[in-house]
Write a protein that holds these residues in place. Structure first.
Motif, PDB file in Angstrom:
ATOM      1  N   ASP A 190      20.808  11.617  26.528  1.00 41.54           N
ATOM      2  CA  ASP A 190      20.264  12.619  25.766  1.00 41.54           C
ATOM      3  C   ASP A 190      18.968  12.890  27.016  1.00 41.54           C
ATOM      4  OD1 ASP A 190      21.550  13.304  24.307  1.00 41.54           O
ATOM      5  OD2 ASP A 190      20.491  12.308  22.503  1.00 41.54           O
ATOM      6  N   TYR A 191      18.619  14.267  26.649  1.00 40.02           N
ATOM      7  CA  TYR A 191      17.309  15.201  27.909  1.00 40.02           C
ATOM      8  C   TYR A 191      16.039  13.929  26.853  1.00 40.02           C
ATOM      9  CZ  TYR A 191      13.796  17.368  29.360  1.00 40.02           C
ATOM     10  OH  TYR A 191      12.323  17.951  30.258  1.00 40.02           O
ATOM     11  N   HIS A 192      15.507  13.116  27.755  1.00 41.78           N
ATOM     12  CA  HIS A 192      13.665  13.219  27.612  1.00 41.78           C
ATOM     13  C   HIS A 192      13.016  13.959  27.481  1.00 41.78           C
ATOM     14  CE1 HIS A 192      15.759   9.577  25.434  1.00 41.78           C
ATOM     15  NE2 HIS A 192      16.019   9.492  26.493  1.00 41.78           N
ATOM     16  N   GLU A 193      11.894  14.204  27.788  1.00 41.95           N
ATOM     17  CA  GLU A 193      10.753  14.525  28.286  1.00 41.95           C
ATOM     18  C   GLU A 193      10.145  14.168  29.629  1.00 41.95           C
ATOM     19  OE1 GLU A 193       6.250  16.628  26.472  1.00 41.95           O
ATOM     20  OE2 GLU A 193       7.759  15.772  25.504  1.00 41.95           O
ATOM     21  N   LEU A 199      18.961  17.476  37.046  1.00 40.68           N
ATOM     22  CA  LEU A 199      19.925  16.338  36.120  1.00 40.68           C
ATOM     23  C   LEU A 199      20.277  17.009  35.170  1.00 40.68           C
ATOM     24  CD1 LEU A 199      18.209  13.611  36.665  1.00 40.68           C
ATOM     25  CD2 LEU A 199      19.490  14.346  37.932  1.00 40.68           C
ATOM     26  N   VAL A 200      20.446  18.514  34.736  1.00 42.77           N
ATOM     27  CA  VAL A 200      20.808  18.822  33.144  1.00 42.77           C
ATOM     28  C   VAL A 200      22.691  18.596  33.924  1.00 42.77           C
ATOM     29  CG1 VAL A 200      21.190  20.499  31.606  1.00 42.77           C
ATOM     30  CG2 VAL A 200      18.790  19.283  32.114  1.00 42.77           C
ATOM     31  N   HIS A 201      23.381  18.225  32.701  1.00 44.01           N
ATOM     32  CA  HIS A 201      24.501  18.211  33.047  1.00 44.01           C
ATOM     33  C   HIS A 201      25.090  19.717  31.703  1.00 44.01           C
ATOM     34  CE1 HIS A 201      29.396  17.313  32.597  1.00 44.01           C
ATOM     35  NE2 HIS A 201      29.019  17.321  34.147  1.00 44.01           N
ATOM     36  N   ALA A 206      26.824  22.062  26.746  1.00 45.97           N
ATOM     37  CA  ALA A 206      27.367  23.094  25.737  1.00 45.97           C
ATOM     38  C   ALA A 206      28.240  22.754  24.828  1.00 45.97           C
ATOM     39  CB  ALA A 206      28.261  24.109  26.917  1.00 45.97           C
ATOM     40  N   ARG A 207      28.349  21.571  25.493  1.00 42.30           N
ATOM     41  CA  ARG A 207      29.857  21.002  24.000  1.00 42.30           C
ATOM     42  C   ARG A 207      28.946  20.277  23.232  1.00 42.30           C
ATOM     43  NH1 ARG A 207      32.851  19.293  29.415  1.00 42.30           N
ATOM     44  NH2 ARG A 207      31.927  17.244  28.883  1.00 42.30           N
ATOM     45  N   ALA A 208      28.046  19.631  23.385  1.00 44.23           N
ATOM     46  CA  ALA A 208      27.509  18.471  22.262  1.00 44.23           C
ATOM     47  C   ALA A 208      26.132  19.379  21.578  1.00 44.23           C
ATOM     48  CB  ALA A 208      26.465  17.416  23.504  1.00 44.23           C
ATOM     49  N   GLY A 209      25.999  20.866  21.968  1.00 40.47           N
ATOM     50  CA  GLY A 209      24.614  21.448  21.562  1.00 40.47           C
ATOM     51  C   GLY A 209      23.207  20.473  21.458  1.00 40.47           C
ATOM     52  N   ARG A 210      23.073  19.849  23.126  1.00 42.47           N
ATOM     53  CA  ARG A 210      21.405  19.206  23.015  1.00 42.47           C
ATOM     54  C   ARG A 210      21.664  19.295  24.610  1.00 42.47           C
ATOM     55  NH1 ARG A 210      24.557  15.681  20.575  1.00 42.47           N
ATOM     56  NH2 ARG A 210      25.042  12.991  21.946  1.00 42.47           N
TER      57      ARG A 210
END
Length: 379
Positions: A190-193, A199-201, A206-210
């Motif tokens: 998961d993305y962290h602040e 690095l965003v996949h 899109a599949r996870a909604g986050r």
């Protein structure tokens, strides 16, 4: 309706009834005059001022004792002048009165206050409650304006040496995160602040909604895992738990500044992580957010759950912070193949038992624990 409004309503009804019953038109006229005043006040209240409120905290995250500036901007969103208003706001657990002067059409006013939070915690600051009244003060109403904000107060860290690097190997001779060299893809998380947006996949996001990012590792990447015992039974003295949280924050900051990936877990099941590689934030925000809100709980399994956590993170620099713990449960954490550093806070000063694979520090409070730790593991 205010007390004055109820008094006028009651008096008007009595005067009107007496005038009609006794045949005194003067009493009837006085009663109707009071009723007319109430009607005028009611019509006035229908023209509710259109105000909006926006609060900004600078900053929203601080350490204990640091200063926070609260700026509250109240705007008139209508083309009519507003009357003076009064209200109240809740700031760090205290009700503070507020006075809003008459605002011109689309005008605004800014109220600035300086806050000095002195205790660790998470402080929700609700919207402002503003009051609206007619010129006769017969009818009044209050309502919430604006959106809530949250102030997070972190524990003040100790000047402490970070956890020592274990340099352990698995049975097959590979480190727990095998890398042949350079920067290598390790996993998705998961993305962290503070993470680098490059690095965003996006497909996984899109599949996870986050937001999901790629976790890359380096050949010499260091991982720290800090476990905080949050069982209330381990801390008869609440101050001992606060000292334990301060030490956990201190280890986190020391590891973060040394370039380590820091994972914090509590025996209640909470966890947070920070990765300083790429574009590091100025502080490990996610980890400190967790430690700002953590509290002891009687349902936390305590030290009995630590062994499973340590086994799951073998190969990392492992640290455990606890309080009063039975000797046999403490001894169960020792393993020559899995070195661990343990600090007990709130117990009698002095050396503890010598256990294989364990660095053990026992102290009455956090400051003494830090002194003993820094002597044991120089920075």
């Amino acid at each position: 309706m205010t007390r004055s409004g109820y008094a006028v309503l009651t008096t008007s009804a009595i005067l009107t009834a007496l005038g009609l019953t006794l045949g005194y038109p003067e009493l009837t006229l006085a009663g109707l005059a009071g009723a007319g005043t109430l009607a005028t006040a009611l019509i006035w209240m229908l023209a509710r001022p259109g105000l909006s409120a926006e609060r900004v905290l600078e900053p929203e995250r601080v350490f204990e004792g640091e200063t926070v500036v609260s700026r509250l901007t109240i705007r008139n969103q209508k083309p009519l002048r507003t009357p003076p208003l009064t209200g109240r706001q809740e700031l760090v657990g205290q009700l503070v009165p507020i006075t809003v002067p008459a605002l011109p059409p689309y005008g605004s006013v800014v109220e600035t206050r300086t806050l000095h939070p002195v205790r660790r915690g998470v402080y929700p600051i609700p919207p402002v409650r503003l009051g609206h009244s007619d010129p006769f003060r017969l009818i009044a109403s209050t309502g919430l304006t604006g959106t809530p904000v949250t102030l997070r107060v972190y524990p003040v860290p100790y000047p402490v040496a970070p956890l020592p690097n274990p340099h352990l190997q698995d049975a097959d001779g590979l480190t727990s995160d095998p890398v042949l060299g350079g920067v290598t893809f390790h996993s998705l998380r998961d993305y962290h602040e503070g993470d680098d947006w490059r690095l965003v996949h996006w497909a996984s996001s899109a599949r996870a909604g986050r937001l999901i990012v790629r976790h890359n590792v380096l050949a010499d990447e260091v991982h720290h895992c800090i476990v905080l015992d949050t069982s209330s039974a381990a801390y008869p003295d609440p101050q001992a738990f606060d000292d334990a949280v301060r030490l956990a924050a201190s280890w986190c900051l020391a590891g973060f500044e040394a370039g380590a990936n820091v994972l914090v877990k509590t025996t209640a099941g909470d966890e947070a992580t920070t990765v300083p590689h790429g574009r590091p934030p100025s502080r490990p925000t996610a980890v400190l957010d967790l430690l700002a809100s953590v509290a002891p709980h009687h349902q936390s399994p305590g030290i009995e759950s630590v062994n499973a956590i340590l086994s799951a993170h073998r190969g990392r620099a492992l640290g455990v912070i606890t309080g009063h713990t039975a000797a046999d449960k403490l001894a169960a954490l020792a393993s020559p193949a899995r070195p661990v550093s343990v600090v007990q806070i709130g117990v009698t000063d002095g050396p503890g038992p010598v256990l294989p694979g364990m660095r053990l520090v026992r102290a009455l409070d956090g400051e003494r624990a830090v002194v003993r730790w820094n002597r044991l593991v120089p920075a």
